[in-house]
Write a protein that holds these residues in place. Structure first.
Motif, PDB file in Angstrom:
ATOM      1  N   MET A 503       0.841  -1.309  -0.149  1.00 12.62           N
ATOM      2  CA  MET A 503      -0.241  -0.193  -0.040  1.00 12.62           C
ATOM      3  C   MET A 503       0.854   1.189   0.176  1.00 12.62           C
ATOM      4  O   MET A 503       0.905   2.026   0.840  1.00 12.62           O
ATOM      5  CB  MET A 503      -0.757   0.243   1.188  1.00 12.62           C
ATOM      6  N   LEU A 504       1.430   1.421  -1.199  1.00 10.27           N
ATOM      7  CA  LEU A 504       2.633   2.628  -1.284  1.00 10.27           C
ATOM      8  C   LEU A 504       1.925   4.001  -1.682  1.00 10.27           C
ATOM      9  O   LEU A 504       2.634   4.941  -1.453  1.00 10.27           O
ATOM     10  CB  LEU A 504       3.806   2.316  -2.219  1.00 10.27           C
ATOM     11  N   THR A 505       0.484   3.922  -2.120  1.00 10.97           N
ATOM     12  CA  THR A 505       0.149   5.315  -2.520  1.00 10.97           C
ATOM     13  C   THR A 505      -1.124   5.381  -1.725  1.00 10.97           C
ATOM     14  O   THR A 505      -1.956   4.469  -1.462  1.00 10.97           O
ATOM     15  CB  THR A 505      -0.182   5.143  -3.983  1.00 10.97           C
ATOM     16  N   ARG A 506      -1.472   6.749  -1.702  1.00 14.50           N
ATOM     17  CA  ARG A 506      -3.151   7.007  -1.039  1.00 14.50           C
ATOM     18  C   ARG A 506      -3.973   6.930  -2.010  1.00 14.50           C
ATOM     19  O   ARG A 506      -3.732   6.735  -3.298  1.00 14.50           O
ATOM     20  CB  ARG A 506      -2.761   8.443  -0.406  1.00 14.50           C
ATOM     21  N   PRO A 507      -5.170   6.888  -1.660  1.00 14.48           N
ATOM     22  CA  PRO A 507      -6.422   6.747  -2.529  1.00 14.48           C
ATOM     23  C   PRO A 507      -6.435   8.098  -3.385  1.00 14.48           C
ATOM     24  O   PRO A 507      -5.889   9.177  -2.973  1.00 14.48           O
ATOM     25  CB  PRO A 507      -7.360   6.757  -1.643  1.00 14.48           C
ATOM     26  N   ARG A 508      -6.654   7.788  -4.769  1.00 19.33           N
ATOM     27  CA  ARG A 508      -6.637   8.967  -5.680  1.00 19.33           C
ATOM     28  C   ARG A 508      -7.825   9.936  -5.646  1.00 19.33           C
ATOM     29  O   ARG A 508      -7.774  10.849  -6.333  1.00 19.33           O
ATOM     30  CB  ARG A 508      -6.555   8.375  -7.148  1.00 19.33           C
ATOM     31  N   TYR A 509      -8.840   9.513  -5.020  1.00 17.64           N
ATOM     32  CA  TYR A 509      -9.874  10.583  -4.816  1.00 17.64           C
ATOM     33  C   TYR A 509      -9.929  11.452  -3.923  1.00 17.64           C
ATOM     34  O   TYR A 509     -10.565  12.544  -3.953  1.00 17.64           O
ATOM     35  CB  TYR A 509     -11.102   9.385  -4.594  1.00 17.64           C
ATOM     36  N   SER A 510      -9.192  11.425  -3.196  1.00 17.70           N
ATOM     37  CA  SER A 510      -8.913  12.551  -2.056  1.00 17.70           C
ATOM     38  C   SER A 510      -7.793  13.285  -1.950  1.00 17.70           C
ATOM     39  O   SER A 510      -7.702  14.391  -1.490  1.00 17.70           O
ATOM     40  CB  SER A 510      -9.283  11.646  -0.605  1.00 17.70           C
ATOM     41  N   SER A 511      -6.668  12.566  -2.248  1.00 21.10           N
ATOM     42  CA  SER A 511      -5.156  13.433  -1.901  1.00 21.10           C
ATOM     43  C   SER A 511      -5.028  14.242  -3.196  1.00 21.10           C
ATOM     44  O   SER A 511      -5.393  14.261  -4.532  1.00 21.10           O
ATOM     45  CB  SER A 511      -4.136  12.356  -1.964  1.00 21.10           C
ATOM     46  N   ASP A 512      -4.300  15.454  -3.123  1.00 12.64           N
ATOM     47  CA  ASP A 512      -4.088  16.329  -3.906  1.00 12.64           C
ATOM     48  C   ASP A 512      -2.519  16.330  -4.498  1.00 12.64           C
ATOM     49  O   ASP A 512      -1.805  17.284  -4.313  1.00 12.64           O
ATOM     50  CB  ASP A 512      -4.312  17.834  -3.292  1.00 12.64           C
ATOM     51  N   GLY A 513      -2.620  15.269  -5.413  1.00 11.98           N
ATOM     52  CA  GLY A 513      -1.236  15.321  -5.896  1.00 11.98           C
ATOM     53  C   GLY A 513      -0.377  14.213  -5.217  1.00 11.98           C
ATOM     54  O   GLY A 513       0.736  13.671  -5.989  1.00 11.98           O
ATOM     55  N   ASN A 514      -0.156  14.417  -3.861  1.00 15.77           N
ATOM     56  CA  ASN A 514       0.796  13.597  -2.961  1.00 15.77           C
ATOM     57  C   ASN A 514       0.403  12.250  -2.606  1.00 15.77           C
ATOM     58  O   ASN A 514      -0.577  12.101  -1.779  1.00 15.77           O
ATOM     59  CB  ASN A 514       0.748  14.575  -1.534  1.00 15.77           C
ATOM     60  N   LEU A 515       0.569  11.719  -3.589  1.00 17.22           N
ATOM     61  CA  LEU A 515       0.108   9.895  -3.642  1.00 17.22           C
ATOM     62  C   LEU A 515       0.923   9.129  -3.009  1.00 17.22           C
ATOM     63  O   LEU A 515       0.560   8.000  -2.429  1.00 17.22           O
ATOM     64  CB  LEU A 515      -0.437   9.708  -5.028  1.00 17.22           C
ATOM     65  N   VAL A 516       2.288   9.342  -2.883  1.00 16.38           N
ATOM     66  CA  VAL A 516       3.046   8.548  -2.341  1.00 16.38           C
ATOM     67  C   VAL A 516       3.128   8.524  -0.883  1.00 16.38           C
ATOM     68  O   VAL A 516       3.064   9.570  -0.053  1.00 16.38           O
ATOM     69  CB  VAL A 516       4.514   8.995  -2.817  1.00 16.38           C
ATOM     70  N   ARG A 517       2.775   7.410  -0.035  1.00 12.89           N
ATOM     71  CA  ARG A 517       2.454   7.111   1.056  1.00 12.89           C
ATOM     72  C   ARG A 517       3.933   6.533   1.671  1.00 12.89           C
ATOM     73  O   ARG A 517       4.332   6.813   2.879  1.00 12.89           O
ATOM     74  CB  ARG A 517       1.404   6.135   1.459  1.00 12.89           C
ATOM     75  N   GLU A 518       4.717   5.723   1.009  1.00  6.86           N
ATOM     76  CA  GLU A 518       5.589   5.110   1.401  1.00  6.86           C
ATOM     77  C   GLU A 518       6.824   4.902   0.482  1.00  6.86           C
ATOM     78  O   GLU A 518       6.279   4.467  -0.665  1.00  6.86           O
ATOM     79  CB  GLU A 518       5.501   3.641   2.172  1.00  6.86           C
ATOM     80  N   LYS A 519       7.989   5.458   0.562  1.00  4.14           N
ATOM     81  CA  LYS A 519       8.889   5.095  -0.645  1.00  4.14           C
ATOM     82  C   LYS A 519       9.360   3.670  -0.869  1.00  4.14           C
ATOM     83  O   LYS A 519       9.135   2.934   0.094  1.00  4.14           O
ATOM     84  CB  LYS A 519       9.981   5.865  -0.399  1.00  4.14           C
ATOM     85  N   ASP A 520       9.629   3.316  -1.934  1.00  2.00           N
ATOM     86  CA  ASP A 520      10.096   1.829  -2.126  1.00  2.00           C
ATOM     87  C   ASP A 520      11.230   1.392  -1.459  1.00  2.00           C
ATOM     88  O   ASP A 520      12.192   2.308  -1.260  1.00  2.00           O
ATOM     89  CB  ASP A 520      10.567   1.897  -3.614  1.00  2.00           C
ATOM     90  N   ARG A 521      11.147   0.358  -0.911  1.00  3.37           N
ATOM     91  CA  ARG A 521      12.129  -0.075  -0.142  1.00  3.37           C
ATOM     92  C   ARG A 521      12.928  -0.784  -0.738  1.00  3.37           C
ATOM     93  O   ARG A 521      12.831  -1.433  -2.089  1.00  3.37           O
ATOM     94  CB  ARG A 521      11.481  -1.459   0.914  1.00  3.37           C
ATOM     95  N   PRO A 522      14.181  -0.898  -0.053  1.00  4.15           N
ATOM     96  CA  PRO A 522      15.168  -1.910  -0.599  1.00  4.15           C
ATOM     97  C   PRO A 522      14.827  -3.285  -0.699  1.00  4.15           C
ATOM     98  O   PRO A 522      14.167  -3.703   0.023  1.00  4.15           O
ATOM     99  CB  PRO A 522      16.471  -1.403  -0.044  1.00  4.15           C
ATOM    100  N   PRO A 523      15.345  -4.122  -1.750  1.00  2.00           N
ATOM    101  CA  PRO A 523      15.043  -5.399  -1.968  1.00  2.00           C
ATOM    102  C   PRO A 523      15.371  -6.110  -0.480  1.00  2.00           C
ATOM    103  O   PRO A 523      16.552  -5.905  -0.046  1.00  2.00           O
ATOM    104  CB  PRO A 523      15.576  -6.034  -3.006  1.00  2.00           C
ATOM    105  N   ARG A 524      14.850  -7.158  -0.040  1.00  2.00           N
ATOM    106  CA  ARG A 524      15.041  -7.891   1.293  1.00  2.00           C
ATOM    107  C   ARG A 524      15.956  -8.839   0.832  1.00  2.00           C
ATOM    108  O   ARG A 524      15.961  -9.496  -0.102  1.00  2.00           O
ATOM    109  CB  ARG A 524      13.778  -8.574   1.712  1.00  2.00           C
ATOM    110  N   LYS A 525      16.891  -9.052   1.817  1.00  2.00           N
ATOM    111  CA  LYS A 525      17.960 -10.184   1.521  1.00  2.00           C
ATOM    112  C   LYS A 525      17.583 -11.237   2.359  1.00  2.00           C
ATOM    113  O   LYS A 525      17.196 -11.197   3.524  1.00  2.00           O
ATOM    114  CB  LYS A 525      19.387  -9.463   1.967  1.00  2.00           C
ATOM    115  N   PRO A 526      17.665 -12.439   1.832  1.00  2.00           N
ATOM    116  CA  PRO A 526      17.250 -13.512   2.421  1.00  2.00           C
ATOM    117  C   PRO A 526      17.984 -13.655   3.778  1.00  2.00           C
ATOM    118  O   PRO A 526      19.551 -13.465   4.056  1.00  2.00           O
ATOM    119  CB  PRO A 526      17.599 -14.816   1.504  1.00  2.00           C
ATOM    120  N   ALA A 527      17.525 -14.313   4.886  1.00  2.00           N
ATOM    121  CA  ALA A 527      18.111 -14.454   6.163  1.00  2.00           C
ATOM    122  C   ALA A 527      19.258 -15.541   6.056  1.00  2.00           C
ATOM    123  O   ALA A 527      19.121 -16.616   5.071  1.00  2.00           O
ATOM    124  CB  ALA A 527      17.276 -15.145   7.319  1.00  2.00           C
ATOM    125  N   PRO A 528      20.502 -15.457   6.473  1.00  2.00           N
ATOM    126  CA  PRO A 528      21.605 -16.623   6.273  1.00  2.00           C
ATOM    127  C   PRO A 528      21.196 -17.813   6.989  1.00  2.00           C
ATOM    128  O   PRO A 528      20.400 -17.843   7.993  1.00  2.00           O
ATOM    129  CB  PRO A 528      22.638 -15.812   6.860  1.00  2.00           C
TER     130      PRO A 528
END
Length: 528
Positions: A503-528
């Motif tokens: 859920m990286l973006t906000r609903p498009r019907y209410s926000s005013d252009g600022n849709l990004v809720r969370e920036k893309d994360r770096p890829p997860r590394k598998p646990a050793p």
């Protein structure tokens, strides 16, 4: 029918808009008199010489001469103890400052040197003076000054913050709004510690002068929606606002609809979640219920707990709510239609069982359902209005006793009691009380259609209801969004709740252009 009602609606709106409220009739506020005696006499006459009006006269030595002064407050609303200690303090350094300041106005000297209270406002007219006194402030009046001082000394008793009774959750915060506006705004700011959380306050009600606040996050909320909220609130001309329901009825988009178009809640976390999605909160002094706009159909089937559980659990619960919504809406109507017109749809063993159970019943299925629904509605309303200690017991015992007695007396069949009971229980699954009442209201027209035309009547009624829902707006936003119009990106938080990382973006019907809720994360590394 629509063309006939349109001029009536237009006439009603015109009549309501042109009616003047009780109050000052739009006259400019009268300025304060420079004579202390005249001002105090005017205040006494305006308040009818009320017994709780307290006037304390004293003199302040400034510019090497005494200045007559007085404080005015309402006993029980204000606590002027700290203010009196500041005004009547006998400090040598303070007195030296007051005696040497010859070119400074007395009002400015008091505000700058004497008062230790943080909230201080200037008062220059009688209307503002009355509102300050009746709001719990203590007003300082000086002879010869055209301006008074209103110090924030409110001492009204506030209810302790407790768990909301109407929206309880198993997991999540246990705090709910109170009846004081400043307490409620503080609860929201505790959730969102951001300078972009803006608040605007206005007074509505010519007689009650109720404080109403608008809260939104600048940069996330749509500016057009914020301006629309401001315009609708400023357009209200009424003598009293005692609860947020007054505001809701005056600013909603559509009056002639059973469905609520404004969401109300008494949970600060629900308001904070709405603000972070770009919605706007309307807080009214004197009530714990806060309005949130725009409100869509899907919002009334969601709870704050959906975001505190795992995504799979929340999605399952949401699906269950939608299933219960259809049961509460179409359950009795479907039973009436099948048993009256479409018996061939019932399996033979079940049909024989139903016929045997209905043997000797003097009423048709529609009358059975109507009697049981009205009985359950009476029990439900009685359980709400009765004292809390006996309300639930009366409603449960009453339903069991009346249902069993009706079956034994041969008035209704046991199958009808089961259908109506499941329908009533399914109605309680709907989180919003407003939406639950709407479903209860619409259930009866569907029962009439089922008794008249069978499943065809239910189908036509459902089509009309869906067309009506698609025509509704909530502050300009389509009521059925993101279903209609269908928005693919917003389906991640609709019937299903996707995992938090999706859920990286906000609903498009209410926000005013600022849709990004969370920036893309770096890829997860598998646990050793």
């Amino acid at each position: 029918m629509v063309s006939f009602l349109y001029p009536i609606k237009k006439l009603l709106k015109k009549g309501l808009g042109s009616r003047r409220p009780a109050g000052d009739g739009g006259k400019p506020p009268a300025p304060l008199s420079r004579s202390l005696d005249d001002t105090l006499r005017t205040v006494k006459n305006a308040l009818g010489g009320s017994a709780d009006l307290v006037i304390r006269r004293f003199a302040i030595m400034m510019n090497r001469r005494p200045h007559p002064a007085a404080i005015v407050y309402i006993d029980g609303l204000a606590d002027p103890k700290e203010l009196l200690e500041s005004l009547l303090a006998d400090s040598g350094d303070m007195q030296e400052i007051l005696q040497s300041a010859e070119d400074v106005e007395p009002v400015q000297l008091i505000r700058q040197y004497l008062l230790k209270i943080g909230q201080i406002n200037g008062v220059s007219d009688l209307s503002t003076l009355y509102h300050a006194i009746l709001s719990g402030d203590t007003c300082i009046l000086l002879n010869g000054a055209s301006e008074a001082i209103a110090a924030g000394t409110g001492a009204a008793k506030d209810r302790n913050i407790s768990e909301p009774a109407s929206q309880a959750v198993l997991r999540g915060p246990r705090e709910g709004f109170a009846e004081t506006l400043r307490t409620n705004t503080a609860l929201v700011r505790r959730k969102i510690k951001n300078p972009n959380l803006w608040m605007e306050t206005r007074r509505i009600g010519e007689v009650t002068k109720t404080d109403v606040a608008i809260m939104y996050i600048k940069g996330i909320a749509n500016d057009k929606t914020v301006n629309e909220v401001r315009m609708r609130l400023d357009r209200i001309r009424i003598d009293s606002i005692l609860e947020s329901g007054y505001i809701e009825e005056l600013i909603q988009d559509e009056t002639y609809t059973p469905f609520p178009t404004i969401f109300n809640t008494e949970r600060p976390d629900a308001v904070a979640g709405g603000l972070l999605e770009g919605r706007i909160a309307i807080l009214v002094d004197g009530t714990p219920f806060v309005l949130v706009v725009p409100a869509l159909f899907t919002h009334f089937l969601q709870t704050p707990e959906d975001y505190y559980q795992r995504a799979d659990i929340s999605s399952l619960l949401r699906i269950l709510r939608y299933v219960c919504l259809f049961i509460a809406l179409f359950g009795p109507a479907a039973y009436i239609a099948v048993t009256t017109f479409h018996q061939e749809m019932i399996p033979t063993p079940l049909l024989l069982s139903v016929i045997a159970a209905r043997e000797g019943i003097p009423f048709p299925a529609f009358v059975e359902a109507l009697l049981m629904e009205i009985t359950f509605e009476i029990l439900r309303e009685a359980g709400v209005r009765m004292p809390r200690t006996v309300g639930q017991a009366v409603s449960i015992v009453g339903a069991l006793v009346i249902g069993q007695s009706a079956v034994e007396a041969g008035l209704v069949g046991p199958a009808m009691v089961i259908v109506v009971s499941i329908t009533a229980i399914s109605n309680f699954v709907i989180p919003s009380y407003n939406m639950g009442i709407s479903i209860r209201m619409i259930r009866f027209p569907f029962m009439i259609l089922a008794a008249s035309f069978g499943l065809y009547g239910i189908l036509v009624g459902a089509i009309v209801m869906v067309l009506h829902l698609c025509s509704l707006r909530s502050f300009g936003v389509p009521y059925m969004a993101p279903f209609a119009p269908f928005i693919v990106e917003d389906q991640k938080d609709n019937i299903f709740r996707f995992p938090r990382w999706a859920m990286l973006t906000r609903p498009r019907y209410s926000s005013d252009g600022n849709l990004v809720r969370e920036k893309d994360r770096p890829p997860r590394k598998p646990a050793p």
